[in-house]
Design a protein around this motif. Sequence first.
Motif, PDB file in Angstrom:
ATOM      1  N   PRO A   1     -63.256  29.423 -15.693  1.00  0.00           N
ATOM      2  CA  PRO A   1     -63.532  30.440 -16.700  1.00  0.00           C
ATOM      3  C   PRO A   1     -62.280  31.126 -17.240  1.00  0.00           C
ATOM      4  N   TYR A   2     -61.175  30.976 -16.543  1.00  0.00           N
ATOM      5  CA  TYR A   2     -60.014  31.780 -16.937  1.00  0.00           C
ATOM      6  C   TYR A   2     -58.924  30.936 -17.604  1.00  0.00           C
ATOM      7  N   THR A   3     -57.898  31.633 -18.087  1.00  0.00           N
ATOM      8  CA  THR A   3     -56.802  30.958 -18.779  1.00  0.00           C
ATOM      9  C   THR A   3     -55.817  30.365 -17.782  1.00  0.00           C
TER      10      THR A   3
ATOM     11  N   ALA B   1     -50.995  35.098  -4.967  1.00  0.00           N
ATOM     12  CA  ALA B   1     -51.874  36.242  -4.672  1.00  0.00           C
ATOM     13  C   ALA B   1     -52.293  36.215  -3.200  1.00  0.00           C
ATOM     14  N   ARG B   2     -52.604  35.034  -2.684  1.00  0.00           N
ATOM     15  CA  ARG B   2     -52.966  34.932  -1.266  1.00  0.00           C
ATOM     16  C   ARG B   2     -51.799  35.312  -0.373  1.00  0.00           C
ATOM     17  N   LEU B   3     -50.589  34.936  -0.788  1.00  0.00           N
ATOM     18  CA  LEU B   3     -49.417  35.298   0.015  1.00  0.00           C
ATOM     19  C   LEU B   3     -49.254  36.815   0.079  1.00  0.00           C
TER      20      LEU B   3
ATOM     21  N   TRP C   1     -53.482  27.628 -10.021  1.00  0.00           N
ATOM     22  CA  TRP C   1     -54.615  26.950  -9.373  1.00  0.00           C
ATOM     23  C   TRP C   1     -54.254  25.506  -9.082  1.00  0.00           C
ATOM     24  N   GLY C   2     -54.713  24.999  -7.947  1.00  0.00           N
ATOM     25  CA  GLY C   2     -54.657  23.554  -7.696  1.00  0.00           C
ATOM     26  C   GLY C   2     -53.495  23.105  -6.824  1.00  0.00           C
ATOM     27  N   GLY C   3     -53.743  22.078  -6.044  1.00  0.00           N
ATOM     28  CA  GLY C   3     -52.685  21.429  -5.272  1.00  0.00           C
ATOM     29  C   GLY C   3     -52.421  22.031  -3.911  1.00  0.00           C
ATOM     30  N   GLU C   4     -52.593  23.353  -3.791  1.00  0.00           N
ATOM     31  CA  GLU C   4     -52.241  24.011  -2.524  1.00  0.00           C
ATOM     32  C   GLU C   4     -53.140  23.550  -1.387  1.00  0.00           C
ATOM     33  N   ASN C   5     -54.359  23.116  -1.724  1.00  0.00           N
ATOM     34  CA  ASN C   5     -55.278  22.662  -0.669  1.00  0.00           C
ATOM     35  C   ASN C   5     -54.802  21.346  -0.047  1.00  0.00           C
TER      36      ASN C   5
ATOM     37  N   LEU D   1     -61.203  33.641   1.615  1.00  0.00           N
ATOM     38  CA  LEU D   1     -62.465  33.315   0.938  1.00  0.00           C
ATOM     39  C   LEU D   1     -62.243  33.399  -0.566  1.00  0.00           C
ATOM     40  N   ASP D   2     -62.977  32.609  -1.342  1.00  0.00           N
ATOM     41  CA  ASP D   2     -63.031  32.808  -2.785  1.00  0.00           C
ATOM     42  C   ASP D   2     -63.852  34.071  -3.064  1.00  0.00           C
ATOM     43  N   ALA D   3     -63.822  34.531  -4.308  1.00  0.00           N
ATOM     44  CA  ALA D   3     -64.444  35.805  -4.640  1.00  0.00           C
ATOM     45  C   ALA D   3     -65.915  35.672  -5.050  1.00  0.00           C
TER      46      ALA D   3
ATOM     47  N   LYS E   1     -48.666  41.362 -12.304  1.00  0.00           N
ATOM     48  CA  LYS E   1     -48.758  40.322 -13.343  1.00  0.00           C
ATOM     49  C   LYS E   1     -49.386  39.066 -12.766  1.00  0.00           C
ATOM     50  N   ARG E   2     -49.981  38.287 -13.634  1.00  0.00           N
ATOM     51  CA  ARG E   2     -50.717  37.086 -13.215  1.00  0.00           C
ATOM     52  C   ARG E   2     -49.828  36.182 -12.372  1.00  0.00           C
ATOM     53  N   SER E   3     -50.206  35.967 -11.130  1.00  0.00           N
ATOM     54  CA  SER E   3     -49.347  35.150 -10.275  1.00  0.00           C
ATOM     55  C   SER E   3     -50.011  33.876  -9.801  1.00  0.00           C
TER      56      SER E   3
ATOM     57  N   ASP F   1     -56.289  41.668  -6.386  1.00  0.00           N
ATOM     58  CA  ASP F   1     -56.582  41.509  -7.809  1.00  0.00           C
ATOM     59  C   ASP F   1     -55.393  40.852  -8.485  1.00  0.00           C
ATOM     60  N   ASP F   2     -55.616  39.646  -8.987  1.00  0.00           N
ATOM     61  CA  ASP F   2     -54.539  38.937  -9.669  1.00  0.00           C
ATOM     62  C   ASP F   2     -54.601  39.236 -11.165  1.00  0.00           C
ATOM     63  N   ALA F   3     -54.136  40.436 -11.518  1.00  0.00           N
ATOM     64  CA  ALA F   3     -54.010  40.846 -12.926  1.00  0.00           C
ATOM     65  C   ALA F   3     -55.280  40.645 -13.752  1.00  0.00           C
TER      66      ALA F   3
HETATM   67  C1  UD2 Z   1     -61.048  25.194  -5.122  1.00  0.00           C
HETATM   68  C2  UD2 Z   1     -61.036  26.183  -3.980  1.00  0.00           C
HETATM   69  C3  UD2 Z   1     -60.048  27.272  -4.343  1.00  0.00           C
HETATM   70  C4  UD2 Z   1     -58.666  26.663  -4.492  1.00  0.00           C
HETATM   71  C5  UD2 Z   1     -58.741  25.590  -5.568  1.00  0.00           C
HETATM   72  C6  UD2 Z   1     -57.475  24.804  -5.733  1.00  0.00           C
HETATM   73  C7  UD2 Z   1     -63.056  26.218  -2.619  1.00  0.00           C
HETATM   74  C8  UD2 Z   1     -64.441  26.658  -2.499  1.00  0.00           C
HETATM   75  N1  UD2 Z   1     -62.367  26.671  -3.711  1.00  0.00           N
HETATM   76  O1  UD2 Z   1     -61.383  25.597  -6.409  1.00  0.00           O
HETATM   77  O2  UD2 Z   1     -59.998  28.261  -3.354  1.00  0.00           O
HETATM   78  O3  UD2 Z   1     -58.225  26.134  -3.283  1.00  0.00           O
HETATM   79  O4  UD2 Z   1     -59.721  24.634  -5.262  1.00  0.00           O
HETATM   80  O5  UD2 Z   1     -56.408  25.598  -6.073  1.00  0.00           O
HETATM   81  O6  UD2 Z   1     -62.569  25.502  -1.778  1.00  0.00           O
HETATM   82  N2  UD2 Z   1     -57.759  33.055  -8.776  1.00  0.00           N
HETATM   83  C9  UD2 Z   1     -56.754  34.005  -8.866  1.00  0.00           C
HETATM   84  N3  UD2 Z   1     -55.761  33.829  -9.804  1.00  0.00           N
HETATM   85  C10 UD2 Z   1     -55.712  32.751 -10.622  1.00  0.00           C
HETATM   86  C11 UD2 Z   1     -56.721  31.766 -10.503  1.00  0.00           C
HETATM   87  C12 UD2 Z   1     -57.729  31.941  -9.555  1.00  0.00           C
HETATM   88  O7  UD2 Z   1     -56.767  34.985  -8.139  1.00  0.00           O
HETATM   89  O8  UD2 Z   1     -54.802  32.655 -11.431  1.00  0.00           O
HETATM   90  C13 UD2 Z   1     -58.839  33.218  -7.783  1.00  0.00           C
HETATM   91  C14 UD2 Z   1     -60.246  33.063  -8.326  1.00  0.00           C
HETATM   92  O9  UD2 Z   1     -60.707  34.265  -8.905  1.00  0.00           O
HETATM   93  C15 UD2 Z   1     -61.014  32.643  -7.088  1.00  0.00           C
HETATM   94  C16 UD2 Z   1     -59.978  31.853  -6.299  1.00  0.00           C
HETATM   95  O10 UD2 Z   1     -58.702  32.188  -6.826  1.00  0.00           O
HETATM   96  O11 UD2 Z   1     -61.465  33.735  -6.342  1.00  0.00           O
HETATM   97  C17 UD2 Z   1     -60.204  30.348  -6.420  1.00  0.00           C
HETATM   98  O12 UD2 Z   1     -60.324  29.949  -7.757  1.00  0.00           O
HETATM   99  P1  UD2 Z   1     -61.582  29.121  -8.281  1.00  0.00           P
HETATM  100  O13 UD2 Z   1     -62.833  29.701  -7.784  1.00  0.00           O
HETATM  101  O14 UD2 Z   1     -61.433  28.964  -9.737  1.00  0.00           O
HETATM  102  O15 UD2 Z   1     -61.299  27.746  -7.560  1.00  0.00           O
HETATM  103  P2  UD2 Z   1     -62.371  26.556  -7.221  1.00  0.00           P
HETATM  104  O16 UD2 Z   1     -63.455  27.113  -6.382  1.00  0.00           O
HETATM  105  O17 UD2 Z   1     -62.711  25.838  -8.432  1.00  0.00           O
END
Ligand code: UD2
Length: 576
Positions: free
Chosen positions: A371-373, A212-214, A336-340, A228-230, A205-207, A175-177
Amino acid sequence: DVIILSFYSDCIGTSCKRTGEYEVEIAEPLVYNNKIGDENVGARSIESSSMSFPLTYKPQQLYRWRPAPSVTPVKGLPGEKGKPVIIPAEEEGLMKEKFTINQFNVMASDIISLNRSLPDVRLEGCKDKTYPKLLPSTSIVIVFHNEAWSTLLRTVWSVINRSPRPLLREIILVDDASERDYLGKKLEEYVKTLPVSVIVLRTGKRSGLIRARLLGAKHVKGEVITFLDAHCECAEGWLEPLLARIADNRKTVVCPIIDVISDETFEYITASDMTWGGFNWKLNFRWYRVPQREMDRRGGDRTAPLRSPTMAGGLFSIDKDYFYEIGSYDEGMDIWGGENLEMSFRVWQCGGILEIIPCSHVGHVFRDKSPYTFPGGVSKIVLHNAARVAEVWMDEWRDFYYAMNPGAVNVPVGNVSERKALREKLHCKSFRWYLENIYPESQMPLDYYYLGDIRNVVTQTCLDTMGRKSGENLGLNYCHNMGGNQIFAYTRRQQIMSDDNCLDASQKYGPVKLVRCHGMGGNQAWVYDEDERTIKHVNTGSCLQKPDKSDMSLPLLRPCDLSRGQQWIMKSKFKW
Ligand code: UD2
Ligand code: MN
């Protein structure tokens, strides 16, 4: 080339919608109640096993398994077999209101069973594939921030229902905050009732999803980490092909085909097995059609592992030790972003393999908006993360990123020395090597003479894509020196390109179009003569000229006459 276009989908992040067909097939349920680790087998049984197994796994790390039984559809329940759910008209107002909470139709999700059945979407050739009797186990890591209850728990249940039990070591929820009550105590109590080990960790706190994956990865007990995403649903037979591939070569990072769960109806829609991951000059991840070259390498077998230049990022399995050997994630990346892309480049450049396994399918709810900030601002965070990718992994091709993203230049990258040291330590190959060997179809040209704006001598205005799409006219505008739409590369293959598109002319006279680059010369071949300053179209022999009075934003193709209006300057004042 026109056919290719229809397969491309425009995306922001991974928000791309793709459609396809699927077959529905429901098998008989089997008795299924092994406990975790029950079937852990010792060295003796491995010696007597006829299967080859990887020497990198110790006997105690391999488990005998049987496929999980199919989930039987329950008659009368909405969304069974992955069917769409339609909300009655009288509730549409509420539905729309609730949509914005998660940027998907949570009302539809809430009325679908957490255990819903799905169609078996696999290719016929996948259904009777056999995998080694002994495979490593995996822990599933799911990070989330403010996820809806039903999507989070349906993800968990789909893992429980469709993973061979001995191969499923545990599920780790991070759970990321989140700021939702039900994700607190209620979630902790709920997971205690589940038939497999599920733990809940909290970042406090929001990381951001990377850190969070680490945190989740640190607690992994299985041999393999699966992220997996949630808001996912694992389909039948999703796990064994992933684990089998890693067992085969532990330096392989494997992704399932990511099917689409509709954000409107929660329909399960099969994605094409003919797309792979790429990226554009802005460093957005994008899906592209698999080139013939890769089809040939696989001997035309659509069920064979597909080598992909990049991954979407959310759904993949990796050997746990290898995850750390190769540098886990860049902790300097936020939210979010770039790590992929970072992980994709790193895996390829540092000796690993990145694959999509077409026999493994997992659905994901793709959204149009986040959906989030993003504390600190979306563009600042996303540009910061992408700049770290560019700085560490892309060598001189980082210029494309900076040129294409006005504003990126002023975003601080932070300290990247540790990541650069990692690249050194692992003796990783250059980005040129990656483009030559892994991604020759890339939008980034291997060799180019020039990258910058192109200015007309008379009008002192610059060629400009105006942000237009493939098939539309090239434009001309006052030179703003900001990069972006005024950035063009003049390549050794005689293209004048802007990201995915190339200047293209099919007639001797008239406007010039932007068309998806095909790399085959033809209508897209141009020669810039530095002395004459002319841009000559090879096929027609015509020259690019300033517009005439009727439309000052429309450059034209005209017979070459050495007039000043046909002179162009490729010398940028733009700095990055
Ligand atoms: C894609 C990836 C996602 C991630 C992202 C780039 C797929 C299906 N999804 O975007 O995994 O690689 O590209 O960074 O390949 N979350 C947190 N804390 C945060 C923000 C997000 O825990 O501050 C969680 C979020 O609840 C979700 C996961 O991270 O479970 C991925 O976020 P997303 O669903 O918004 O990303 P997505 O699918 O647009
Ligand atoms: Mn997602």
